[in-house]
Design a protein around this motif. Structure first.
Motif, PDB file in Angstrom:
ATOM      1  N   LEU A   1       0.858  -1.181   0.000  1.00 40.22           N
ATOM      2  CA  LEU A   1       0.000   0.000   0.000  1.00 40.22           C
ATOM      3  C   LEU A   1       0.897   1.236   0.000  1.00 40.22           C
ATOM      4  O   LEU A   1       1.754   1.394   0.883  1.00 40.22           O
ATOM      5  CB  LEU A   1      -0.909   0.006   1.224  1.00 40.22           C
ATOM      6  N   SER A   2       0.752   2.043  -1.001  1.00 40.91           N
ATOM      7  CA  SER A   2       1.611   3.215  -1.136  1.00 40.91           C
ATOM      8  C   SER A   2       1.353   4.197  -0.002  1.00 40.91           C
ATOM      9  O   SER A   2       0.207   4.576   0.250  1.00 40.91           O
ATOM     10  CB  SER A   2       1.359   3.902  -2.482  1.00 40.91           C
ATOM     11  N   PRO A   3       2.413   4.616   0.694  1.00 38.86           N
ATOM     12  CA  PRO A   3       2.211   5.593   1.788  1.00 38.86           C
ATOM     13  C   PRO A   3       1.898   6.986   1.265  1.00 38.86           C
ATOM     14  O   PRO A   3       1.441   7.836   2.035  1.00 38.86           O
ATOM     15  CB  PRO A   3       3.561   5.565   2.517  1.00 38.86           C
ATOM     16  N   GLU A   4       2.117   7.219  -0.014  1.00 39.82           N
ATOM     17  CA  GLU A   4       1.914   8.556  -0.570  1.00 39.82           C
ATOM     18  C   GLU A   4       0.450   8.823  -0.893  1.00 39.82           C
ATOM     19  O   GLU A   4      -0.147   9.798  -0.430  1.00 39.82           O
ATOM     20  CB  GLU A   4       2.773   8.736  -1.816  1.00 39.82           C
ATOM     21  N   ASP A   5      -0.135   7.953  -1.704  1.00 40.66           N
ATOM     22  CA  ASP A   5      -1.519   8.190  -2.125  1.00 40.66           C
ATOM     23  C   ASP A   5      -2.471   7.064  -1.737  1.00 40.66           C
ATOM     24  O   ASP A   5      -3.657   7.106  -2.079  1.00 40.66           O
ATOM     25  CB  ASP A   5      -1.576   8.410  -3.638  1.00 40.66           C
ATOM     26  N   GLY A   6      -1.968   6.034  -1.035  1.00 33.02           N
ATOM     27  CA  GLY A   6      -2.839   4.948  -0.603  1.00 33.02           C
ATOM     28  C   GLY A   6      -3.199   3.964  -1.680  1.00 33.02           C
ATOM     29  O   GLY A   6      -4.066   3.100  -1.477  1.00 33.02           O
TER      30      GLY A   6
END
Length: 994
Positions: A495-500
């Protein structure tokens, strides 16, 4: 008939063209036309055809951005080839691309278009049809995506030998060239993918999994291959279910129930994204978490499934992805797409509307009048971004880079690169035709095809023999099954911490070309389980069996469900989940936990253990006592009692006892070959030497005292040399037995593993029990003969009454060795040697004590009895007793004879023996005075014979003081010695002093 066929084909073609209007295809003219099949939509709308009116073609729904990108990859490759000065110069490639809507029916509709056009060209009906806009035949088709769709298309194209190069259909069924003659592909066969899945499960030590497969020609063969690989690796399958995007709700509910109730945490899925989507939605609705999903390539990177709202249930997904390729300039090409600039691409307008959630005037079906059809379709990949019934109009100035869609995700070009490679494969096949030299062609007599009139089957021939280098420097050639062998990347969903959003992290790879066992590489540090955990989940039917145990089968359960059973003694397991325990080497035994083998305990009668020390001390004590006796006998060698016991034989007897005690020491300590071969002969020869000395000694005394008249033969027996000769002969027999034994079957050291499992007994293997029996038997035979002579000599005079003690010692000897036999047979290990040592020491102590201790006691503590007078007195007394018995015996015989002749009374014999019937000395002396008088004047004994008492008297005076008395006594004795008994009596009286 020909005209009729032409009309029929034209009718089909016209109907097909009507079904695919201008906005439903991408088409461009060219010298050579390539067909394309791409899933621009994920499916079709369910519509009940009641046949009350003419059936209409079903509508495609749920826009697929990735499908449009794949279509763009084909167009980009064709335009790149057309602009290439080296590849197909002066030739232009055109295309006709249709939307399959991810369904077989739509794919077959498009395929009929290709086939129909080719059939028209093959009939050469231009003069009849008068076609103004002639479209060349489709000489090859790129597509389709799903294996089930490609199977249907391949069956149709194969009838006309139109080559089909798929970019995403990986089913192993399509490798069957008997059924799919014209099918080729630029994606690896699923057979390798199924093997890789099994390898991953084995890598993480999972053995309890569930399987889900799409109910089509992609899912069923893939999961079947996986089952085969799982079975080889002892991986058990808890459940196996089939799914489809068209499954009804009840079927989906049933599959979800199975997943929820299963104890298997790992689920292997061979499916496409659209087929799996309904199942995942229901699992998300029920919030079934904690499962590990092992994804096939078809959905491992699908945007339909890889959605943030699904991540909580599928965040542990590990999947396979094709090797990414590089397409220079493709990114810029994707950004240039615009409805007004893409006149040849009928799908561009719909793409623009779906991307910006607007509608183009005079555009697609998504005009305000028809947008209500798209309600609720936003959840699929490429579904409209808005859910309103009406969309605002598009301005045409929208920026494609400002919107994030799968279309612009060009970081990992996998399927797109396969499309690109498929187009280039066809182009290189055409290039081979274009550059073919007559006489070196692939056709009859080396002929070449005409590039201007090339036919589909000719292109297929060149595709099968294709060999070129792609833009990445890799060799491209189809094998005999029309496949390209490729490698896989292994991805993990994060899960990308930037944009989810869901990103695909590459965590390993699978190299098909590597050796078995070296193909899989996984970097576990990069894997996140459930999106955050580093701990590998557990998915086994049973808990791991620790080292020291093995897996035990539970009846009625799969082999992966087992119980842990402790390894038996002597076996071990040093790994987790051992199927069987390994046996320890011969000299080793399992430790307490059965996790390893330790050297077995070695046992023998050691010098250091208490029992060995005790036996050694007793042996040393025996040696000391024997040496002490030998020292006493040596020091007092000229005393009468030592002389009377045959001094020389006594020395030899004591030496043999020393050997007996010493031989017991060979039985103590670790047995070696030399000690095993020495100890039994040493024991046997020592005892035979000892008993031989006793036998000769006893026999000599018995012969002397029982001989009536000493003869020359008797004197020879009394000779010392002959005595030693007899001892040597008796001992020599034992030596011969030992030599034969050592030569034929010598004893040796033996490590016995059979008596106790965890102990090695080092013993002596005797070689021949028969030889040992002969050795002990011969010893016992001599002992029995010795016992016989000793028993006969038990009434000899007091100083010769050692015969009594010899008799007793032989009794001890027999008791010891008779007891030894059952004890020897019933013991094992080191106790065998201990029993024999005890027997040797007991017999040796018995002989030493019985024969010598009494004499040592007299020599050391009763010196008054160690005199010539004492010895002669006892000897003479015995002689007189014998003579008296003989005299009385003769008197009785004479009396009986006289009575028988005339009844006369007879007369008593004349002798120096005085008979006093029923009378005693009238003036008796005190006992001390009487004893002193006897010591000074001689010995006097009384012997009773029934009715009378005979008094025996013999004087032993010193020659210097009593010479006259001696002469008178000799004269008197000479006169009285009237028979041979009197002479023998005198001889025996003088024997001890000789």
């Amino acid at each position: 008939m020909t005209l009729h066929s032409c009309c029929l084909i034209l009718l089909l073609f016209t109907w097909n063209t009507a079904a695919y209007g201008p906005n439903q295809r991408a088409q461009k003219k060219g010298d050579i036309i390539l067909g394309g099949l791409f899933p621009i939509h994920f499916g079709v709308a369910a519509k009940d055809q009641d046949l009350k009116s003419r059936p209409e073609s079903v509508e495609c729904i749920r826009y697929n951005f990735r499908g449009f990108r794949w279509l763009q990859a084909m167009i980009f490759a064709i335009e790149e080839i057309n602009s290439s000065p080296t590849l197909l110069p002066n030739m232009t490639l055109g295309y006709r691309i249709f939307d399959t809507c991810n369904t077989v029916s739509k794919a077959l509709e498009a395929t009929l278009s290709f086939v129909a056009q080719n059939k028209i060209d093959s009939l050469n009906l231009d003069e009849f049809c008068n076609c103004s806009e002639h479209i060349p035949s489709t000489i090859a088709v790129v597509g389709a995506t799903g294996s089930g769709i490609s199977t249907a298309v391949a069956n149709l194209l194969g009838l006309f030998y139109i080559p089909q190069v798929s970019y995403a259909s990986s089913s192993r069924l399509l490798s069957n060239k008997n059924q799919f003659k014209s099918f080729l592909r630029t994606i690896p066969n699923d057979e390798h993918q199924a093997t890789a899945m099994a390898d991953i499960i084995e890598y993480f030590r999972w053995n309890w999994v569930g399987t889900i497969a799409a109910d089509d020609d992609y899912g069923r063969p893939g999961i079947e291959k996986f089952r085969e690989e799982a079975e080889e690796r002892d991986i058990c399958i808890d459940f196996s279910e089939l799914i489809s995007q068209y499954s009804d709700e009840e079927e989906i509910q049933q599959v979800v129930e199975v997943i929820q109730n299963s104890t298997a945490r790992v689920i292997v899925v061979f499916s496409s994204g659209p087929d799996l989507e309904p199942l995942i939605k229901e699992i998300v609705r029920r919030n079934i978490t904690g499962k590990i999903w092992l994804a096939s390539e078809a959905w491992a990177s699908s945007s339909l499934i890889a959605m943030p709202e699904f991540f909580r249930v599928i965040g542990s997904t590990i999947g396979f992805a094709l090797k990414a390729g590089q397409i220079p300039g493709f990114r810029e090409f994707l950004q240039k797409v615009h409805p007004k600039k893409s006149n040849n691409n009928g799908f561009a307008k719909e793409f623009w509307e779906e991307t910006f959630n607007c509608y183009l005037p005079n555009g697609s079906k998504n005009s305000p009048a028809s947008t209500s059809f798209h309600k609720g379709h936003e959840e699929g990949l490429g579904a409209g971004n808005g859910t309103a019934a009406f969309r605002p109009p598009c301005t045409g100035d929208e920026n494609i880079t400002s919107v994030e869609t799968p279309y612009m995700d060009y970081t990992h070009l996998r399927i797109s690169y396969n499309v690109y490679l498929a187009v280039y494969s066809i182009a290189h096949a055409l290039q081979d035709i274009y550059t073919c030299t007559p006489g070196k062609g692939l056709f009859t007599n080396g002929s070449c095809a005409d590039i201007k009139k090339v036919e589909a089957w000719q292109v297929l021939k060149h595709l099968r023999h294709l060999n070129f280098t792609n833009n990445m420097g890799e060799q491209v050639d189809f094998d005999e099954f029309g496949d390209l062998v490729g490698n896989y990347s292994i991805i993990n969903w994060h899960l990308s911490p930037e944009d989810g959003s869901v990103v695909f992290e590459e965590v390993g790879h699978y190299n098909v070309y590597a050796k078995k066992g070296e193909r899989l590489f996984i970097n576990e540090n990069k894997i996140l389980w459930s999106g955050f955990s580093k701990e590998v989940p557990f998915s086994n039917c049973s808990r791991d069996c620790l080292p020291g145990t093995r897996k035990g089968i539970i009846e009625g359960e799969p082999t992966c469900c087992f119980e842990c059973v402790d390894c038996p003694d002597g076996e071990y397991s040093d790994e987790t989940d051992a199927s069987a325990c390994d046996k320890c080497p011969e000299d080793y035994w399992s430790n307490e936990n059965h996790t390893s083998c330790i050297p077995k305990q070695i046992e023998f009668l050691s010098w250091t253990e208490p029992f060995g020390i005790a036996l050694t001390l007793f042996a040393v004590l025996g040696i000391f006592l024997t040496s002490f006796v030998l020292g006493v006998f040596t020091k007092f060698r000229n005393t009468p009692i030592v002389k009377a016991t045959n001094r020389e034989l006594s020395y030899l007897l004591l030496f043999s006892l020393l050997c007996c005690f010493s031989s017991s020491l060979f039985f103590i300590g670790e047995p070696q070959n030399w000690t095993c071969r020495l100890r039994q002969p040493a024991f046997g020869i020592s005892f035979v030497l000892c008993i031989s000395c006793i036998l000769v000694k006893t026999n000599r005394v018995l012969l002397v005292f029982e001989a009536k008249i000493p003869t020359s033969l008797h004197r020879k027996w009394w000779g010392l040399n002959l005595q030693f000769l007899l001892v040597f002969l008796c001992t020599f027999v034992q030596i011969v037995i030992c030599v034969i034994w050592l030569y034929t079957a010598p004893p040796s050291s033996y490590r016995n593993h059979e008596l106790e499992d965890e102990i090695i007994f080092i013993t002596c293997h005797e070689g021949s029990l028969m030889a040992l029996g002969f050795l002990i038997g011969y010893t016992c035979l001599l002992a029995a003969i010795c016992f016989f002579f000793a028993f006969k000599s038990r009434k000899l005079p007091e100083n010769f009454n050692e015969a009594k003690f010899i008799t007793f010692s032989m009794l001890i000897f027999f008791i010891v060795w008779i007891s030894f036999i059952p004890a020897y047979a019933s013991t094992y290990g080191k106790f065998v040697s201990a029993v024999e040592v005890i027997a040797i020491l007991a017999a040796s102590f018995g002989l030493l004590a019985c024969i010598f201790f009494n004499k040592v006691y007299i020599i050391l503590f009763k010196p008054s009895r160690n005199t010539i007078e004492e010895v002669r007195c006892s000897t003479a007394a015995h002689a007189f007793k014998v003579a008296a018995r003989a005299t009385l015996r003769r008197s009785n015989v004479s009396r009986k004879r006289s009575n028988s002749l005339g009844g006369s009374t007879g007369s008593t014999p004349s002798s120096s023996i005085s008979s006093k019937s029923n009378h005693e000395d009238p003036f008796p002396l005190p006992a001390s005075a009487e004893r002193q008088r006897q010591q000074q004047r001689g010995c006097k004994q009384k012997v009773s014979f029934g009715s009378g008492t005979v008094t025996l008297s013999l004087s032993f005076e010193e020659p210097q003081k009593n010479a006259m008395a001696n002469r008178n006594a000799k004269r008197r004795n000479s006169l009285e010695a009237q028979n041979s008994d009197d002479s023998l009596m005198r001889h025996r009286a003088l024997l001890p002093l000789q």
